[in-house]
Design a protein around this motif. Structure first.
Motif, PDB file in Angstrom:
ATOM      1  N   PRO A 120       0.813  -1.229   0.000  1.00 12.52           N
ATOM      2  CA  PRO A 120       0.000   0.000   0.000  1.00 12.52           C
ATOM      3  C   PRO A 120       0.844   1.275   0.000  1.00 12.52           C
ATOM      4  CG  PRO A 120      -0.831  -1.547   1.640  1.00 12.52           C
ATOM      5  CD  PRO A 120       0.476  -2.093   1.126  1.00 12.52           C
TER       6      PRO A 120
ATOM      7  N   ASN B  92       1.442   6.633  -7.033  1.00  7.83           N
ATOM      8  CA  ASN B  92       0.401   7.614  -7.357  1.00  7.83           C
ATOM      9  C   ASN B  92       0.944   9.033  -7.260  1.00  7.83           C
ATOM     10  OD1 ASN B  92      -2.618   6.784  -7.814  1.00  7.83           O
ATOM     11  ND2 ASN B  92      -1.748   5.224  -6.470  1.00  7.83           N
TER      12      ASN B  92
ATOM     13  N   ALA C 115       1.555   0.667 -10.163  1.00  6.62           N
ATOM     14  CA  ALA C 115       0.758   0.693  -8.929  1.00  6.62           C
ATOM     15  C   ALA C 115      -0.358  -0.343  -8.997  1.00  6.62           C
ATOM     16  CB  ALA C 115       0.187   2.088  -8.696  1.00  6.62           C
ATOM     17  N   GLN C 116      -1.011  -0.456 -10.156  1.00  8.45           N
ATOM     18  CA  GLN C 116      -2.066  -1.460 -10.325  1.00  8.45           C
ATOM     19  C   GLN C 116      -1.492  -2.872 -10.173  1.00  8.45           C
ATOM     20  OE1 GLN C 116      -5.024  -0.311 -10.016  1.00  8.45           O
ATOM     21  NE2 GLN C 116      -5.942  -0.020 -12.034  1.00  8.45           N
TER      22      GLN C 116
ATOM     23  N   GLY D 129      -2.811  -1.836  -6.465  1.00  5.31           N
ATOM     24  CA  GLY D 129      -3.617  -0.685  -6.789  1.00  5.31           C
ATOM     25  C   GLY D 129      -4.480  -0.190  -5.642  1.00  5.31           C
ATOM     26  N   SER D 130      -5.359   0.730  -5.972  1.00  5.27           N
ATOM     27  CA  SER D 130      -6.302   1.299  -5.027  1.00  5.27           C
ATOM     28  C   SER D 130      -7.368   2.018  -5.839  1.00  5.27           C
ATOM     29  CB  SER D 130      -5.592   2.298  -4.096  1.00  5.27           C
ATOM     30  OG  SER D 130      -5.238   3.470  -4.808  1.00  5.27           O
TER      31      SER D 130
ATOM     32  N   THR E 209      -5.757   4.891  -7.495  1.00  2.00           N
ATOM     33  CA  THR E 209      -4.957   4.500  -8.659  1.00  2.00           C
ATOM     34  C   THR E 209      -5.849   4.348  -9.879  1.00  2.00           C
ATOM     35  OG1 THR E 209      -3.403   3.327  -7.229  1.00  2.00           O
ATOM     36  CG2 THR E 209      -3.332   2.781  -9.566  1.00  2.00           C
TER      37      THR E 209
ATOM     38  N   VAL F  24       2.080   1.763  -3.536  1.00  2.00           N
ATOM     39  CA  VAL F  24       0.984   2.268  -4.369  1.00  2.00           C
ATOM     40  C   VAL F  24       0.824   3.774  -4.164  1.00  2.00           C
ATOM     41  CG1 VAL F  24      -1.521   2.188  -4.714  1.00  2.00           C
ATOM     42  CG2 VAL F  24      -0.218   0.065  -4.554  1.00  2.00           C
ATOM     43  N   LYS F  25       0.863   4.230  -2.921  1.00  2.00           N
ATOM     44  CA  LYS F  25       0.736   5.669  -2.644  1.00  2.00           C
ATOM     45  C   LYS F  25       1.884   6.450  -3.264  1.00  2.00           C
ATOM     46  CE  LYS F  25      -1.869   5.225   1.623  1.00  2.00           C
ATOM     47  NZ  LYS F  25      -1.868   5.413   3.089  1.00  2.00           N
TER      48      LYS F  25
END
Length: 76
Positions: free
Chosen positions: A11, A18, A40-41, A45-46, A49, A14-15
């Motif tokens: 996580p 982004n 990130a994906q 991801g999120s 994202t 991912v941040k």
């Protein structure tokens, strides 16, 4: 790109990706932003994202980018 270390790191990665993608958009580097958001994906991801990737793809303006944006946004 696969996360191989501590699963709690994904996580955070991912941040960071982004954040780097937003900076790339600020420099008008849409291809670079797309690459970062794809990474990130790939590590989980999120929703942010997904939203960012959809927006960058739309901003690219090509028909192929629009199609990819629609497919990306339908995933979440």
């Amino acid at each position: 790109m696969a996360a191989k270390g501590d699963p709690r790191a994904a996580p955070i990665l991912v941040k960071v990706l982004n954040t780097l993608a937003v900076a790339a958009v600020g420099k008008n580097d849409l291809d670079g932003a797309t690459r970062l958001l794809d990474q990130a994906q790939a590590v989980g991801g999120s929703p942010l994202t997904t939203k960012n990737l959809g927006a960058v793809l739309v901003a690219q303006g090509s028909a192929a980018s629009f199609e990819k944006a629609i497919a990306t946004l339908k995933k979440d």
